[in-house]
Design a protein around this motif. Structure first.
Motif, PDB file in Angstrom:
ATOM      1  N   THR A  51       0.777  -1.191   0.077  1.00  9.92           N
ATOM      2  CA  THR A  51      -0.073  -0.119  -0.028  1.00  9.92           C
ATOM      3  C   THR A  51       0.846   1.268   0.020  1.00  9.92           C
ATOM      4  OG1 THR A  51      -0.489  -0.105   2.540  1.00  9.92           O
ATOM      5  CG2 THR A  51      -2.013  -1.139   1.078  1.00  9.92           C
ATOM      6  N   ARG A 310      -5.748  -0.835   6.762  1.00  9.01           N
ATOM      7  CA  ARG A 310      -4.372  -0.884   5.789  1.00  9.01           C
ATOM      8  C   ARG A 310      -4.194  -2.282   5.531  1.00  9.01           C
ATOM      9  NH1 ARG A 310       1.030   0.182   7.791  1.00  9.01           N
ATOM     10  NH2 ARG A 310       2.331   1.017   6.127  1.00  9.01           N
ATOM     11  N   GLN A 314      -3.727  -4.337   2.373  1.00 10.83           N
ATOM     12  CA  GLN A 314      -2.371  -5.205   1.885  1.00 10.83           C
ATOM     13  C   GLN A 314      -2.523  -6.538   1.451  1.00 10.83           C
ATOM     14  OE1 GLN A 314       0.976  -3.615   1.476  1.00 10.83           O
ATOM     15  NE2 GLN A 314       1.046  -5.743   0.461  1.00 10.83           N
ATOM     16  N   TRP A 396      -6.304   3.727   1.144  1.00 13.40           N
ATOM     17  CA  TRP A 396      -6.321   3.133   2.629  1.00 13.40           C
ATOM     18  C   TRP A 396      -5.004   3.471   3.119  1.00 13.40           C
ATOM     19  CZ3 TRP A 396     -10.554   2.315   4.506  1.00 13.40           C
ATOM     20  CH2 TRP A 396     -11.714   1.738   3.667  1.00 13.40           C
ATOM     21  N   GLU A 397      -4.004   3.605   2.254  1.00 18.08           N
ATOM     22  CA  GLU A 397      -2.578   4.135   2.804  1.00 18.08           C
ATOM     23  C   GLU A 397      -2.403   5.370   3.465  1.00 18.08           C
ATOM     24  OE1 GLU A 397       1.489   3.907   3.949  1.00 18.08           O
ATOM     25  OE2 GLU A 397       0.202   2.179   3.495  1.00 18.08           O
ATOM     26  N   TYR A 400      -4.591   5.860   6.594  1.00 23.18           N
ATOM     27  CA  TYR A 400      -3.686   5.491   7.820  1.00 23.18           C
ATOM     28  C   TYR A 400      -2.738   6.542   8.005  1.00 23.18           C
ATOM     29  CZ  TYR A 400      -0.140   3.005  10.230  1.00 23.18           C
ATOM     30  OH  TYR A 400       0.585   2.814  11.472  1.00 23.18           O
TER      31      TYR A 400
END
Length: 411
Positions: A51, A310, A314, A396-397, A400
């Protein structure tokens, strides 16, 4: 010594023959089969390893300050290359049609000519004559032409018919009971019946001109029949390959959807669980900010949520990478099947672009050019899918990074 001298000569001659054959095929169809389509599919950008790499590919160095052109920096060069090759096919097809120098009037005239070649239409005086008739006149003329054709179908095609054959045709047309009886006969019985009528026929002879005209007509009909058969065979293969490509696309779509939903820790499940736990956090007074769920309990919950999303992204990215690679392999297998077919079918490809060729659908080069351009486009679709999956993982990365930095800063 003799063997040593002759071997290079024989080898050179064989290679020369192959080169001549290759040049002939290239000259006949200068673009078909000349693209290494599978190389384009292999070259299509795959998915990032994780990610964090996805975020770099999608946003640049800092996902919280995204570069809107970052994704294009990574994908555009390859996509431009593929689009350029597709344009080569489109330009070839366009130039081939432009060189024909045909107008709408040419197509209309050819359509009329094709209609007039029909023995019934010809028997009615041709298209122009029919267009001037009333509905009643057309019906009467059609009936008369049909009866004349049935009475002597070979004459309508420029052939010859004996008196016995004509008599039997007339009997079939004029006697309904005999017609029913004849239709129920086997092929052997029909032949025997025809011989009865032809028993007194005089031997038929053709003049030199009649024989020449007949041979030309037969050759033309055979050539046309071959082109029609070739067109049908090629269209059938195109449809077959399209179906297989569609199956691969469907497989990939279903596989990616399954990956998103599988397990009890998918993104939806994580969001639902965290939402329930958030609602259970007690409310506290926040002074001038009123009251809200206890920030001291909310903070670690939000960090946990971002971390789990996250990690899920992944895990999905790893599975998506495998599915993506398998889809590419499946596409290449189908493309190889088409290219093998093409190698054995160059002699069946017809590039005529006259109005007659296009109206009769015997041109097989244009459909193949369009289809092959679509095969090159598979690489483009793979690149677009890679963009899409990379973007999903990158979000999503970025989420985070944003959440962890925000709460670490005490916000």
């Amino acid at each position: 010594m003799k063997t040593n001298v002759e071997f290079p000569v024989i080898r050179f001659t064989f290679i020369a023959m192959l080169l001549v054959r290759a040049l002939q095929l290239t000259a006949q169809h200068p673009i078909l089969g000349t693209t290494d389509i599978n190389a384009y599919i292999k070259e299509a950008p795959g998915l990032p390893a994780n990610t964090a790499d996805a975020a770099k590919r999608a946003y640049g160095a800092n996902p919280l300050q995204p570069d809107p052109a970052s994704m294009d920096y990574f994908y555009q060069t390859f996509e431009d290359k593929v689009n350029s090759r597709i344009e080569d096919y489109q330009q070839f097809a366009k130039e081939k049609m432009s060189n024909a120098s045909t107008s709408q009037a040419d197509y209309e005239q050819q359509a009329i000519s094709m209609a007039n070649s029909n023995p019934i239409v010809a028997g009615m005086g041709g298209y122009d004559n029919i267009s001037k008739m009333s509905e009643a006149e057309r019906k009467a003329a059609a009936q008369k032409a049909a009866e004349a054709y049935m009475a002597n179908p070979q004459a309508a095609h420029g052939g010859m018919q004996s008196a016995g054959m004509a008599a039997m045709q007339q009997k079939i047309m004029s006697d309904p009971e005999y017609r029913k009886k004849f239709e129920k006969m086997s092929e052997a019985e029909k032949e025997a019946e025809l011989r009865k009528y032809m028993v007194k026929d005089q031997p038929m002879t053709m003049s030199t001109d009649q024989m020449k005209a007949r041979e030309q007509r037969i050759a033309s009909e055979q050539s046309q029949a071959d082109r029609v058969r070739n067109s049908q065979e090629i269209q059938l293969k195109i449809s077959e390959v399209q179906q297989k490509l569609g199956d691969v696309g469907q497989w990939l779509g279903d596989k990616l959807a399954d990956i998103r939903q599988q397990g009890n820790d998918n993104h939806d499940a994580i969001s639902q669980e965290i939402s329930a736990r958030y609602k259970a956090i007690p409310m506290v007074e926040l002074g001038e900010y009123g009251h809200d769920h206890d920030p001291e309990q909310v903070r670690p919950l939000r960090i946990e949520e971002a971390k789990r999303h996250r990690e899920r992204a992944q895990a999905e990215l790893k599975l998506n990478t495998a599915a993506f690679a398998e889809a590419a392999d499946r596409y290449q297998s189908v493309v190889s099947e088409y290219l093998d077919f093409l190698k054995g079918s160059y002699g069946k490809i017809y590039g005529g672009v006259s109005p007659k060729d296009m109206l009769e659908g015997t041109n097989t080069e244009q459909p193949l050019v369009a289809f092959e351009a679509g095969l090159v486009g598979i690489a483009l679709e793979m690149s677009k899918k890679s963009r899409e999956l990379t973007s999903e993982a990158a979000q999503w990365e970025a989420n985070y990074v944003q959440v962890t930095q925000s709460f670490q800063a005490g916000k």
